[in-house]
Scaffold this motif. Sequence first.
Motif, PDB file in Angstrom:
ATOM      1  N   ALA A 231      -2.472 -21.414 -38.081  1.00 28.62           N
ATOM      2  CA  ALA A 231      -2.194 -21.639 -36.661  1.00 28.62           C
ATOM      3  C   ALA A 231      -2.859 -22.921 -36.169  1.00 28.62           C
ATOM      4  CB  ALA A 231      -2.672 -20.448 -35.838  1.00 28.62           C
ATOM      5  N   ALA A 232      -4.106 -23.142 -36.570  1.00 28.98           N
ATOM      6  CA  ALA A 232      -4.800 -24.370 -36.161  1.00 28.98           C
ATOM      7  C   ALA A 232      -4.105 -25.596 -36.727  1.00 28.98           C
ATOM      8  CB  ALA A 232      -6.258 -24.324 -36.611  1.00 28.98           C
ATOM      9  N   GLU A 233      -3.612 -25.504 -37.951  1.00 29.62           N
ATOM     10  CA  GLU A 233      -2.899 -26.627 -38.567  1.00 29.62           C
ATOM     11  C   GLU A 233      -1.542 -26.854 -37.901  1.00 29.62           C
ATOM     12  OE1 GLU A 233      -0.910 -27.668 -42.843  1.00 29.62           O
ATOM     13  OE2 GLU A 233      -2.730 -26.455 -42.825  1.00 29.62           O
ATOM     14  N   SER A 234      -0.889 -25.776 -37.476  1.00 22.93           N
ATOM     15  CA  SER A 234       0.423 -25.906 -36.836  1.00 22.93           C
ATOM     16  C   SER A 234       0.354 -26.710 -35.552  1.00 22.93           C
ATOM     17  CB  SER A 234       1.003 -24.526 -36.534  1.00 22.93           C
ATOM     18  OG  SER A 234       1.300 -23.850 -37.716  1.00 22.93           O
ATOM     19  N   PHE A 235      -0.691 -26.504 -34.774  1.00 22.48           N
ATOM     20  CA  PHE A 235      -0.819 -27.237 -33.519  1.00 22.48           C
ATOM     21  C   PHE A 235      -1.034 -28.729 -33.755  1.00 22.48           C
ATOM     22  CE2 PHE A 235      -1.513 -23.110 -31.530  1.00 22.48           C
ATOM     23  CZ  PHE A 235      -0.751 -23.273 -30.375  1.00 22.48           C
ATOM     24  N   SER A 236      -1.639 -29.078 -34.867  1.00 20.62           N
ATOM     25  CA  SER A 236      -1.880 -30.499 -35.129  1.00 20.62           C
ATOM     26  C   SER A 236      -0.614 -31.216 -35.574  1.00 20.62           C
ATOM     27  CB  SER A 236      -2.978 -30.675 -36.165  1.00 20.62           C
ATOM     28  OG  SER A 236      -2.539 -30.215 -37.415  1.00 20.62           O
ATOM     29  N   GLN A 237       0.426 -30.486 -35.968  1.00 21.87           N
ATOM     30  CA  GLN A 237       1.648 -31.099 -36.461  1.00 21.87           C
ATOM     31  C   GLN A 237       2.820 -30.995 -35.491  1.00 21.87           C
ATOM     32  OE1 GLN A 237       2.247 -28.942 -40.065  1.00 21.87           O
ATOM     33  NE2 GLN A 237       0.644 -30.028 -41.163  1.00 21.87           N
TER      34      GLN A 237
ATOM     35  N   LYS B 225       4.994 -42.067 -23.048  1.00 18.46           N
ATOM     36  CA  LYS B 225       4.746 -43.206 -22.173  1.00 18.46           C
ATOM     37  C   LYS B 225       3.419 -43.056 -21.442  1.00 18.46           C
ATOM     38  CE  LYS B 225       8.646 -44.034 -20.041  1.00 18.46           C
ATOM     39  NZ  LYS B 225       9.642 -44.309 -19.012  1.00 18.46           N
ATOM     40  N   GLN B 226       3.213 -41.905 -20.858  1.00 24.01           N
ATOM     41  CA  GLN B 226       1.992 -41.646 -20.100  1.00 24.01           C
ATOM     42  C   GLN B 226       1.609 -40.183 -20.309  1.00 24.01           C
ATOM     43  OE1 GLN B 226       2.459 -42.137 -15.893  1.00 24.01           O
ATOM     44  NE2 GLN B 226       0.339 -41.722 -15.454  1.00 24.01           N
ATOM     45  N   PHE B 227       0.346 -39.954 -20.601  1.00 28.75           N
ATOM     46  CA  PHE B 227      -0.131 -38.591 -20.841  1.00 28.75           C
ATOM     47  C   PHE B 227      -0.894 -38.132 -19.613  1.00 28.75           C
ATOM     48  CE2 PHE B 227      -3.276 -35.700 -23.039  1.00 28.75           C
ATOM     49  CZ  PHE B 227      -2.371 -34.661 -23.137  1.00 28.75           C
ATOM     50  N   TYR B 228      -0.383 -37.121 -18.928  1.00 29.67           N
ATOM     51  CA  TYR B 228      -0.950 -36.685 -17.657  1.00 29.67           C
ATOM     52  C   TYR B 228      -2.284 -35.948 -17.802  1.00 29.67           C
ATOM     53  CZ  TYR B 228       3.539 -37.915 -15.695  1.00 29.67           C
ATOM     54  OH  TYR B 228       4.652 -38.602 -15.318  1.00 29.67           O
ATOM     55  N   TYR B 229      -2.562 -35.415 -18.979  1.00 28.37           N
ATOM     56  CA  TYR B 229      -3.782 -34.649 -19.174  1.00 28.37           C
ATOM     57  C   TYR B 229      -4.907 -35.465 -19.806  1.00 28.37           C
ATOM     58  CZ  TYR B 229      -0.673 -30.710 -18.350  1.00 28.37           C
ATOM     59  OH  TYR B 229       0.224 -29.842 -17.810  1.00 28.37           O
ATOM     60  N   SER B 230      -4.818 -36.774 -19.788  1.00 32.71           N
ATOM     61  CA  SER B 230      -5.834 -37.602 -20.446  1.00 32.71           C
ATOM     62  C   SER B 230      -7.213 -37.428 -19.798  1.00 32.71           C
ATOM     63  CB  SER B 230      -5.426 -39.068 -20.443  1.00 32.71           C
ATOM     64  OG  SER B 230      -5.239 -39.524 -19.121  1.00 32.71           O
ATOM     65  N   ASN B 231      -7.268 -37.239 -18.482  1.00 28.41           N
ATOM     66  CA  ASN B 231      -8.566 -37.010 -17.817  1.00 28.41           C
ATOM     67  C   ASN B 231      -9.172 -35.683 -18.256  1.00 28.41           C
ATOM     68  OD1 ASN B 231      -8.356 -39.400 -16.428  1.00 28.41           O
ATOM     69  ND2 ASN B 231      -7.439 -38.461 -14.631  1.00 28.41           N
TER      70      ASN B 231
ATOM     71  N   VAL C 200     -13.187 -32.648 -21.596  1.00 24.95           N
ATOM     72  CA  VAL C 200     -13.473 -31.681 -22.660  1.00 24.95           C
ATOM     73  C   VAL C 200     -14.296 -32.341 -23.759  1.00 24.95           C
ATOM     74  CG1 VAL C 200     -12.410 -30.330 -24.515  1.00 24.95           C
ATOM     75  CG2 VAL C 200     -11.513 -30.186 -22.204  1.00 24.95           C
ATOM     76  N   LYS C 201     -13.927 -33.560 -24.145  1.00 25.36           N
ATOM     77  CA  LYS C 201     -14.680 -34.261 -25.188  1.00 25.36           C
ATOM     78  C   LYS C 201     -16.079 -34.618 -24.704  1.00 25.36           C
ATOM     79  CE  LYS C 201     -10.805 -35.809 -27.777  1.00 25.36           C
ATOM     80  NZ  LYS C 201     -10.325 -36.697 -28.757  1.00 25.36           N
ATOM     81  N   GLU C 202     -16.213 -34.944 -23.432  1.00 26.32           N
ATOM     82  CA  GLU C 202     -17.537 -35.242 -22.879  1.00 26.32           C
ATOM     83  C   GLU C 202     -18.414 -33.996 -22.888  1.00 26.32           C
ATOM     84  OE1 GLU C 202     -19.175 -36.251 -18.482  1.00 26.32           O
ATOM     85  OE2 GLU C 202     -17.513 -37.472 -19.199  1.00 26.32           O
ATOM     86  N   TYR C 203     -17.814 -32.847 -22.652  1.00 27.40           N
ATOM     87  CA  TYR C 203     -18.560 -31.588 -22.671  1.00 27.40           C
ATOM     88  C   TYR C 203     -18.983 -31.218 -24.092  1.00 27.40           C
ATOM     89  CZ  TYR C 203     -19.401 -26.593 -22.641  1.00 27.40           C
ATOM     90  OH  TYR C 203     -19.943 -25.355 -22.832  1.00 27.40           O
ATOM     91  N   SER C 204     -18.106 -31.475 -25.071  1.00 28.89           N
ATOM     92  CA  SER C 204     -18.406 -31.044 -26.428  1.00 28.89           C
ATOM     93  C   SER C 204     -19.375 -31.974 -27.145  1.00 28.89           C
ATOM     94  CB  SER C 204     -17.115 -30.917 -27.240  1.00 28.89           C
ATOM     95  OG  SER C 204     -16.495 -32.170 -27.374  1.00 28.89           O
TER      96      SER C 204
ATOM     97  N   ASN D 191      -5.452 -31.259 -28.919  1.00 26.92           N
ATOM     98  CA  ASN D 191      -6.770 -31.772 -28.567  1.00 26.92           C
ATOM     99  C   ASN D 191      -7.778 -30.654 -28.317  1.00 26.92           C
ATOM    100  OD1 ASN D 191      -6.704 -34.726 -28.519  1.00 26.92           O
ATOM    101  ND2 ASN D 191      -5.050 -34.421 -27.070  1.00 26.92           N
ATOM    102  N   LEU D 192      -7.312 -29.496 -27.890  1.00 24.93           N
ATOM    103  CA  LEU D 192      -8.222 -28.366 -27.671  1.00 24.93           C
ATOM    104  C   LEU D 192      -8.546 -27.633 -28.967  1.00 24.93           C
ATOM    105  CD1 LEU D 192      -6.843 -26.804 -24.381  1.00 24.93           C
ATOM    106  CD2 LEU D 192      -8.928 -28.123 -24.681  1.00 24.93           C
ATOM    107  N   ILE D 193      -7.597 -27.600 -29.901  1.00 27.56           N
ATOM    108  CA  ILE D 193      -7.774 -26.850 -31.146  1.00 27.56           C
ATOM    109  C   ILE D 193      -8.017 -27.839 -32.275  1.00 27.56           C
ATOM    110  CG2 ILE D 193      -6.726 -25.230 -32.749  1.00 27.56           C
ATOM    111  CD1 ILE D 193      -4.970 -24.302 -30.371  1.00 27.56           C
ATOM    112  N   ASN D 194      -9.268 -28.038 -32.617  1.00 27.94           N
ATOM    113  CA  ASN D 194      -9.630 -28.935 -33.712  1.00 27.94           C
ATOM    114  C   ASN D 194     -10.026 -28.173 -34.964  1.00 27.94           C
ATOM    115  OD1 ASN D 194      -9.196 -31.316 -32.272  1.00 27.94           O
ATOM    116  ND2 ASN D 194     -11.206 -31.160 -31.334  1.00 27.94           N
TER     117      ASN D 194
END
Length: 130
Positions: free
Chosen positions: A59-65, A73-79, A84-88, A33-36
Amino acid sequence: MRTRRLFRNLICLEQCLPNCAPIVTYYAILSDNLINTTRDMEILCKSGIIDNWLIIDDAAESFSQLYDDTFIKQFYYSNLIAEVKEYSWPRYTTVLMHDYFKHPWALVSVVAAAVLLILTFLQTVFTIIN
């Protein structure tokens, strides 16, 4: 290549063990999510956050895969991702205004094109109805 294989194996281990916390999986999702773009990867490498030995594009492609076909089940970093998306988002609108709407006539032409598109759609609808 070795790093991707190592991460994928660690994610598989986390998925197979019933009481194992998916820490590596969360890291992979957060990194994806940080490396688009390659620019994001360049910024993280120049800042010393990520040590990259690959070509920036690879490297950028590797992170997406990294976390394909995994169950979360639950993603702790969703907030954090939402912040980050609100900032960008304002950054993208600033780039849009700077690159495409430099002159007031550009905005006028976009509005005129939208009005013409809507009127053409309405004319098509009324022709079909009649």
